[in-house]
Design an enzyme around this catalytic site. Structure first.
Site, PDB file in Angstrom:
ATOM      1  N   LYS A 180       0.852  -1.216   0.000  1.00 49.59           N
ATOM      2  CA  LYS A 180       0.000   0.000   0.000  1.00 49.59           C
ATOM      3  C   LYS A 180       0.880   1.257   0.000  1.00 49.59           C
ATOM      4  O   LYS A 180       0.786   2.134   0.878  1.00 49.59           O
ATOM      5  CB  LYS A 180      -0.997  -0.025   1.163  1.00 49.59           C
ATOM      6  CG  LYS A 180      -2.296   0.719   0.802  1.00 49.59           C
ATOM      7  CD  LYS A 180      -3.459   0.368   1.684  1.00 49.59           C
ATOM      8  CE  LYS A 180      -4.628   1.336   1.497  1.00 49.59           C
ATOM      9  NZ  LYS A 180      -5.313   1.268   0.212  1.00 49.59           N
TER      10      LYS A 180
HETATM   11  C1  LIG Z   1      -5.329  -1.594  -4.676  1.00 51.78           C
HETATM   12  C2  LIG Z   1      -6.326  -1.935  -3.632  1.00 51.78           C
HETATM   13  N1  LIG Z   1      -6.820  -3.177  -3.601  1.00 51.78           N
HETATM   14  C3  LIG Z   1      -7.716  -3.552  -2.673  1.00 51.78           C
HETATM   15  C4  LIG Z   1      -8.185  -2.656  -1.732  1.00 51.78           C
HETATM   16  C5  LIG Z   1      -9.155  -3.116  -0.689  1.00 51.78           C
HETATM   17  O1  LIG Z   1      -8.471  -3.228   0.528  1.00 51.78           O
HETATM   18  P1  LIG Z   1      -9.189  -3.000   1.919  1.00 51.78           P
HETATM   19  O2  LIG Z   1     -10.324  -3.935   1.961  1.00 51.78           O
HETATM   20  O3  LIG Z   1      -8.150  -3.325   2.919  1.00 51.78           O
HETATM   21  O4  LIG Z   1      -9.627  -1.598   1.942  1.00 51.78           O
HETATM   22  C6  LIG Z   1      -7.700  -1.338  -1.730  1.00 51.78           C
HETATM   23  C7  LIG Z   1      -8.120  -0.336  -0.746  1.00 51.78           C
HETATM   24  O5  LIG Z   1      -9.222  -0.022  -0.503  1.00 51.78           O
HETATM   25  C8  LIG Z   1      -6.750  -0.975  -2.701  1.00 51.78           C
HETATM   26  O6  LIG Z   1      -6.264   0.257  -2.731  1.00 51.78           O
END
Ligand SMILES: Cc1ncc(COP(=O)(O)O)c(C=O)c1O
Length: 330
Positions: A180
């Site tokens: 992230k």
């Molecule tokens: C690239 C990406 N994939 C998946 C998600 C979903 O992750 P999460 O459920 O932890 O928000 C996110 C964020 O929302 C993201 O930025």
């Protein structure tokens, strides 16, 4: 040349009637480099390493207003804090606050804003040294936490139309998706803009080896013959907190789950498909690359999981109350 900034679009406009004054975004309380400050005062230098090279990590957390309880509940605080602490290791950031300390700062930042509506919370550790030079080591880092009122990021009712992006996901050996990392989001920006500029709501991204990866900011799940399928964490996805919760919900509902790589053409023959994530919540997909998903409506498994998810995040299901952290009133 850059022009002068326009005046603040969020500032309350003079109104002829006595309409309730909307709080300016600048007045929101943020945590910034050790203090709680007005958002207008949370500023960094253009020399900041993270600004120049994208060397920051972040989390997106939602808080849901419960009308019944008259409480704001933040969702999965601990899980997001654990993920950002892991990502700090990837980014060579030491001395990160403990789970309890960081969770406490997040709760306090939201509390000071006194929201009585849904909100978004973004904690971020960023390389704060003012220096030219691409690297991760021998740089200071700082923390900010900002929070603001937030509604739906994408439609969750009618279903969304998606296209397979021509852009591929950055692989773990180039820029770890599970990190992230702020700079990595430029990859997703290419995907999301391509999709929207072509008239779709979202992009479905493939890995370098051609498997289904995720959407621009959400994980992907499909249903085939009553089985819920989603790619494994080793397929360059972000290890989504919501994905994990959906797997839990589906298990509790007795829906069989298989975690395995998914081919692009499986999307075309899936009975159901949906996206999940903090931002998108649970968003059914009704069309992919001009092909209707299933019969074009929202399928029964998606419908059931979506209903359970929204009931859980609104605090209506005692068995999932532990997902929520109540924010004390201001
Ligand atoms: C690239 C990406 N994939 C998946 C998600 C979903 O992750 P999460 O459920 O932890 O928000 C996110 C964020 O929302 C993201 O930025």
């Amino acid at each position: 040349m850059l022009t002068k900034k326009p005046s603040d679009p969020h500032a309350a406009a003079p109104s002829p009637a006595a309409a309730p004054e909307k709080r300016s975004m600048d007045d929101l309380v943020a945590y910034f480099e050790g203090d709680f400050v007005a958002l207008r005062d949370a500023r960094v230098s253009i020399m900041t390493h993270a600004f120049m090279y994208g060397t920051a990590i972040f989390e997106g957390i939602r808080a849901y207003w419960s009308e019944e309880q008259q409480t704001l509940n933040a969702l999965f605080v601990r899980e997001h804090v654990e993920r950002i602490r892991n990502n700090a290791r990837i980014m060579l950031m030491g001395g990160i606050p403990s789970v309890d300390e960081l969770s406490g700062l997040i709760v306090e930042t939201v509390r000071r804003n006194g929201f009585r509506e849904d909100a978004y919370i973004r904690p971020s550790f960023y390389k704060s040294t003012k220096a030219i030079g691409v690297r991760l080591h021998e740089l200071e880092h700082q923390l900010y936490i900002l929070t603001l009122p937030f509604g739906n990021y994408i439609d969750t009712e009618a279903g969304v139309r998606v296209m397979t992006s021509t852009w591929r996901r950055n692989p773990d050996e180039a820029l770890p998706a599970r990190g992230k990392i702020v700079g990595g989001y430029v990859n997703m920006a290419f995907q999301k803009s391509e999709a929207e500029l072509n008239g779709f709501d979202e992009a479905i991204v493939l890995t370098l080896d051609g498997h289904v990866n995720e959407a621009s900011a959400a994980n992907v799940l499909i249903v085939r013959d009553g089985v819920l399928l989603t790619p494994p964490v080793t397929d360059d996805i972000l290890e989504g907190v919501t994905r994990k919760a959906i797997i839990q919900l589906a298990t509790d509902e007795g829906v069989p789950i298989e975690i395995r790589s998914i081919d692009r053409s499986e999307l075309y023959i899936a009975d159901e498909m949906f996206l999940c994530g903090t931002g998108v919540q649970v968003s059914p997909v009704i069309e992919v690359d001009h092909r209707m998903v299933g019969s074009g409506g929202i399928g029964p498994i998606t419908k059931a999981i979506k209903a359970r998810y929204f009931d859980a995040v609104r605090g209506r299901l005692p068995e999932y109350r532990h997902w929520l952290t109540p924010i004390p009133s201001a």
